[in-house]
Scaffold this motif. Structure first.
Motif, PDB file in Angstrom:
ATOM      1  N   GLY A   4     -19.224 -15.353  30.093  1.00  0.00           N
ATOM      2  CA  GLY A   4     -19.978 -16.476  29.687  1.00  0.00           C
ATOM      3  C   GLY A   4     -21.064 -15.805  28.395  1.00  0.00           C
ATOM      4  N   SER A   5     -22.289 -16.009  28.570  1.00  0.00           N
ATOM      5  CA  SER A   5     -23.458 -15.793  27.474  1.00  0.00           C
ATOM      6  C   SER A   5     -23.217 -14.331  27.189  1.00  0.00           C
ATOM      7  N   GLY A   6     -22.854 -13.606  27.993  1.00  0.00           N
ATOM      8  CA  GLY A   6     -22.763 -12.312  27.590  1.00  0.00           C
ATOM      9  C   GLY A   6     -21.371 -11.799  26.663  1.00  0.00           C
ATOM     10  N   GLU A   7     -20.605 -12.718  26.619  1.00  0.00           N
ATOM     11  CA  GLU A   7     -19.303 -12.312  25.992  1.00  0.00           C
ATOM     12  C   GLU A   7     -19.407 -12.620  24.590  1.00  0.00           C
ATOM     13  N   THR A   8     -19.136 -11.714  23.683  1.00  0.00           N
ATOM     14  CA  THR A   8     -19.122 -11.553  22.299  1.00  0.00           C
ATOM     15  C   THR A   8     -17.823 -11.504  21.880  1.00  0.00           C
ATOM     16  N   SER A   9     -17.816 -12.080  20.359  1.00  0.00           N
ATOM     17  CA  SER A   9     -16.369 -11.848  19.871  1.00  0.00           C
ATOM     18  C   SER A   9     -16.738 -11.521  18.484  1.00  0.00           C
ATOM     19  N   HIS A  17      -8.248 -17.686  12.445  1.00  0.00           N
ATOM     20  CA  HIS A  17      -8.043 -18.026  13.797  1.00  0.00           C
ATOM     21  C   HIS A  17      -8.001 -16.756  14.712  1.00  0.00           C
ATOM     22  N   PRO A  18      -8.922 -17.044  15.886  1.00  0.00           N
ATOM     23  CA  PRO A  18      -9.126 -15.818  16.771  1.00  0.00           C
ATOM     24  C   PRO A  18      -7.602 -15.617  17.563  1.00  0.00           C
ATOM     25  N   GLU A  19      -6.951 -16.590  17.757  1.00  0.00           N
ATOM     26  CA  GLU A  19      -5.731 -16.309  18.518  1.00  0.00           C
ATOM     27  C   GLU A  19      -4.514 -15.601  17.963  1.00  0.00           C
ATOM     28  N   ARG A  20      -4.711 -15.130  16.490  1.00  0.00           N
ATOM     29  CA  ARG A  20      -3.872 -14.304  15.944  1.00  0.00           C
ATOM     30  C   ARG A  20      -3.995 -12.836  16.096  1.00  0.00           C
ATOM     31  N   ILE A  21      -5.562 -12.686  16.418  1.00  0.00           N
ATOM     32  CA  ILE A  21      -5.496 -11.204  16.487  1.00  0.00           C
ATOM     33  C   ILE A  21      -4.944 -10.293  17.533  1.00  0.00           C
ATOM     34  N   ASP A  22      -4.358  -9.371  17.442  1.00  0.00           N
ATOM     35  CA  ASP A  22      -3.486  -8.685  18.499  1.00  0.00           C
ATOM     36  C   ASP A  22      -3.916  -7.238  19.174  1.00  0.00           C
ATOM     37  N   ARG A  24      -7.772  -5.716  20.292  1.00  0.00           N
ATOM     38  CA  ARG A  24      -9.365  -5.769  20.345  1.00  0.00           C
ATOM     39  C   ARG A  24      -9.901  -4.450  21.449  1.00  0.00           C
ATOM     40  N   CYS A  25     -11.039  -4.539  21.611  1.00  0.00           N
ATOM     41  CA  CYS A  25     -11.866  -3.635  22.463  1.00  0.00           C
ATOM     42  C   CYS A  25     -12.528  -4.399  23.311  1.00  0.00           C
ATOM     43  N   LYS A  26     -12.320  -4.063  24.782  1.00  0.00           N
ATOM     44  CA  LYS A  26     -12.849  -4.978  25.870  1.00  0.00           C
ATOM     45  C   LYS A  26     -13.777  -4.003  26.770  1.00  0.00           C
ATOM     46  N   SER A  36     -27.367  -9.120  34.480  1.00  0.00           N
ATOM     47  CA  SER A  36     -26.162  -9.322  35.026  1.00  0.00           C
ATOM     48  C   SER A  36     -24.817  -8.810  34.330  1.00  0.00           C
ATOM     49  N   GLY A  37     -23.721  -8.412  35.093  1.00  0.00           N
ATOM     50  CA  GLY A  37     -22.721  -8.003  34.461  1.00  0.00           C
ATOM     51  C   GLY A  37     -22.205  -8.994  33.251  1.00  0.00           C
ATOM     52  N   HIS A  38     -21.357  -8.294  32.237  1.00  0.00           N
ATOM     53  CA  HIS A  38     -20.935  -9.074  30.941  1.00  0.00           C
ATOM     54  C   HIS A  38     -19.650  -8.420  30.776  1.00  0.00           C
ATOM     55  N   ILE A  39     -18.830  -9.303  29.981  1.00  0.00           N
ATOM     56  CA  ILE A  39     -17.570  -8.812  29.390  1.00  0.00           C
ATOM     57  C   ILE A  39     -17.624  -8.979  27.877  1.00  0.00           C
ATOM     58  N   TYR A  40     -17.370  -7.975  27.098  1.00  0.00           N
ATOM     59  CA  TYR A  40     -17.898  -8.234  25.789  1.00  0.00           C
ATOM     60  C   TYR A  40     -16.566  -7.792  25.206  1.00  0.00           C
ATOM     61  N   ASN A  41     -16.052  -8.532  23.846  1.00  0.00           N
ATOM     62  CA  ASN A  41     -14.695  -8.349  23.276  1.00  0.00           C
ATOM     63  C   ASN A  41     -15.194  -8.162  21.704  1.00  0.00           C
ATOM     64  N   LYS A  42     -14.705  -7.261  21.144  1.00  0.00           N
ATOM     65  CA  LYS A  42     -14.700  -7.204  19.726  1.00  0.00           C
ATOM     66  C   LYS A  42     -13.628  -6.531  19.178  1.00  0.00           C
ATOM     67  N   ASN A  43     -13.158  -6.985  17.838  1.00  0.00           N
ATOM     68  CA  ASN A  43     -12.074  -6.193  17.130  1.00  0.00           C
ATOM     69  C   ASN A  43     -12.681  -5.080  16.380  1.00  0.00           C
ATOM     70  N   VAL A  44     -12.423  -3.939  16.721  1.00  0.00           N
ATOM     71  CA  VAL A  44     -12.870  -2.820  16.238  1.00  0.00           C
ATOM     72  C   VAL A  44     -11.758  -1.969  16.350  1.00  0.00           C
TER      73      VAL A  44
END
Length: 181
Positions: A4-9, A17-22, A24-26, A36-44
């Motif tokens: 949710g709020s902690g997820e960044t992209s 278009h974000p769906e075309r990126i193959d 990511r770092c999760k 609280s715990g969070h899941i972070y995604n970033k294209n690096v």
């Protein structure tokens, strides 16, 4: 862990278009103190796949950053969207072929059977077969299938012969069951 709020992209501007990126770092970060715990995604890049490069904004103040990052698990993920698309196309093609085959079996095959053998030959009663000679009309079916050389007639003959054998087996099983009882 909550998404949710902690997820960044963070996506580069070259990818509209974000769906075309193959790639990511999760990073999956468990709860820490009162965060609280969070899941972070970033294209690096793969070498930058760590908590310090992916978790933005950092939810903890400066002295706790190292302790927070040690608890986070970061994985570099790669997928091939071309392979996924090809697999889906093959799967849907096979599904479509099976659907067409089902339509053929339910609609077209009965029409062909009626046209080739006639409706009266397909419906046979137990009186026509006879108790003493279960294969009485098998010779007629064999003669017809020899006169017609196509594959459909051979399959029809094998099916008729199999049906007659099943009927004979049923009769013998039920007769023996009655006799033994």
């Amino acid at each position: 862990m909550r998404r949710g709020s902690g997820e960044t992209s963070s996506l580069p501007e070259s990818h509209p278009h974000p769906e075309r990126i193959d790639v990511r770092c999760k990073c999956i970060c468990p709860p820490y103190k009162d965060h609280s715990g969070h899941i972070y995604n970033k294209n690096v890049s793969q070498k930058d796949c760590d908590c310090l490069h992916v978790v933005e904004p950092m939810p903890v103040p400066g002295p706790d950053v190292e302790a927070y990052c040690l608890r986070c698990e970061c994985k570099y993920e790669e997928r091939s969207s071309v392979t996924i698309k090809v697999t889906i196309i093959i799967y849907l093609s096979i599904l479509g072929l099976l659907l067409l085959y089902m339509v053929y079996l339910t609609l077209v095959e009965p029409i062909l059977k009626r046209r080739l053998l006639g409706h009266s030959q397909l419906i046979q009663s137990d009186e026509d077969i006879g108790d003493h000679q279960p294969f009485a009309n098998a010779h007629d079916v064999l003669a017809r299938s020899r006169s017609r050389a196509n594959v459909l007639n051979k399959v029809e003959y094998a099916q008729q012969r199999w049906k007659l054998q099943v009927q004979e087996q049923r009769k013998s099983v039920f007769d023996r069951h009655v006799v033994l009882s």
